[in-house]
Design an enzyme around this catalytic site. Sequence first.
Site, short mmCIF file in Angstrom:
data_model
loop_
_atom_site.label_atom_id
_atom_site.label_comp_id
_atom_site.label_asym_id
_atom_site.label_seq_id
_atom_site.Cartn_x
_atom_site.Cartn_y
_atom_site.Cartn_z
N ARG A 158 -5.14 -6.46 -2.34
CA ARG A 158 -4.24 -7.51 -2.61
C ARG A 158 -2.99 -6.99 -2.66
NH1 ARG A 158 -0.74 -9.67 -5.58
NH2 ARG A 158 -1.12 -7.81 -7.03
N LYS A 197 4.99 3.61 -6.47
CA LYS A 197 5.23 3.52 -7.81
C LYS A 197 5.44 4.77 -8.39
CE LYS A 197 4.69 -0.86 -8.83
NZ LYS A 197 4.28 -2.00 -9.42
N GLU A 232 -3.34 -0.96 -9.73
CA GLU A 232 -2.43 -1.80 -8.96
C GLU A 232 -2.90 -2.39 -7.97
OE1 GLU A 232 1.36 -2.28 -8.44
OE2 GLU A 232 0.79 -0.98 -10.19
N ASP A 266 -0.17 -3.44 -13.69
CA ASP A 266 1.41 -3.87 -13.67
C ASP A 266 1.54 -5.20 -13.13
OD1 ASP A 266 4.17 -3.07 -13.78
OD2 ASP A 266 4.17 -2.79 -11.57
N ASP A 267 0.53 -5.44 -12.20
CA ASP A 267 0.68 -6.80 -11.66
C ASP A 267 0.41 -7.78 -12.89
OD1 ASP A 267 0.77 -5.81 -8.88
OD2 ASP A 267 -1.49 -5.28 -9.32
N ASN A 293 6.81 -11.02 -3.57
CA ASN A 293 7.33 -9.93 -2.98
C ASN A 293 6.36 -9.91 -1.57
OD1 ASN A 293 9.47 -8.75 -4.28
ND2 ASN A 293 7.92 -7.97 -5.83
N ASN A 348 12.53 -7.16 -11.22
CA ASN A 348 11.42 -6.20 -10.56
C ASN A 348 10.74 -5.19 -11.55
OD1 ASN A 348 10.78 -3.76 -9.23
ND2 ASN A 348 12.30 -3.95 -8.08
#
Length: 481
Positions: free
Chosen positions: A82, A100, A172, A195-196, A337, A381
């Site tokens: 994804r 990243k 991620e 992080d998502d 995004n 962000n």
Amino acid sequence: MFAGTQETNQRLFYKLLVDNVEELLPIVYTPVVGEACQKYGSIFKRPQGLFISLKEKGKILEVLKNWPEKSIQVIVVTDGERILGLGDLGCQGMGIPVGKLALYTALGGVRPSACLPITIDVGTNNEKLLNDEFYIGLRQKRATGQEYSELLHEFMTAVKQNYGEKVLIQFEDFANHNAFELLAKYGTTHLVFNDDIQGTASVVLAGVVAALKLIGGTLADHTFLFLGAGEAGTGIAELIALETSKQTKTPIEETRKKIWLVDSKGLIVSSRKHSLQHFKKPWAHEHEPVDTLLEAVKVIKPTVLVGSSGVGKTFTKEVIEALSSINEKPLILALSNPTSQSECTAEEAYQWSEGRAIFASGSPFDPIEYKGKVYYSGQANNAYIFPGFGLGLVISGAIRVHDDMLLAASEALAKLVTEENYEKGLIYPPFSDIRTISANIAAGVAAKAYELGLATRLPRPENLVKYAQSCMYSPVYRNYR
């Protein structure tokens, strides 16, 4: 050309990035990284990270030992299912861990040699890629179920065996079902961060807390409506509910009631509970079914509208006008995004709200002029949070991630918004100060790690901000004269 510099002259690459962060961030990360992942096969020259495929099952520890650097502090890993709002890109998703980790170094000061990008290749369900002669991954449908979980378990065990307890593993761009499961499964045994789910939540909470200075009230006074109930949406919602619960000393079950989510089938309500995925169930409140976002805005009357749907153009003129008719200063966060997937543009938010909206987005937008006034929009962000968050874990020698660390990171970021920023309508500090921001976030996270007894680097440094700054890698050229 700039990205190529990373391989040929690492110090120059980071020097350029650190000194011109606002200009170059969109090139290293969103939105350009999305395009790079889509074209990864045709622009591939040499691997910048480690690919681990199904074929290496049973040998993952050996594969990790082949990586030339032995002292690794941060791993960013994806399985490419994804990627941003672009879907399944298979092992072409490697652009994300590479991008990243470049930001971990440039913005958070983690040494480049201590960073390891990994892509786990279990196949792809993207027919276009399977038929593309330049696709560099396994040409098979995605492995699922037991085969998938065994491979991931072997990977997690091998990482801990090879790099120890204190290596940070950042998940991620995994698909929803795997992302929540992996975080729950390994959160108690490894130092893991998604992080998502968590980084997005932390950066959005910071923006909301900062925005209270402009829209008034406390967190508990506001009603939130989300479009999108995946990793990002439910992650943000849960962290807002957690912070509100801490502030008001009310149970989180109560604070969740002022947060509503809309998914592809409409408002999430209790009558839908039996068919909902487990991570959506806490948000199924008592209410009659509502089919559309516009209808939901009219009946829920939110003060804050958050987009995390991955679908562009969903905050329509009618939606923003309805929101603006309810609120003097509506807070609109269009987080998806890359730019093409943003729920609305900055221009649309300001025009349709007649210049009254407080707006921030996931991808950058230029300042907008409306009726003779210039409007600046902040960028919610994750790059504000994860580099400093990771640095805080590294400098404290943390062995687990705790939700209170995410709250500490949000608090540190919100505190750095100045009066000058507020006057421009900004709810985030400028990216040009990112290394100072990261040091402050790292200090907040490290302090929380010490407080919770999760830090192993003892004794605790007296001044954590100064200590964080002293630990940061700086791409400086030595003066030989």
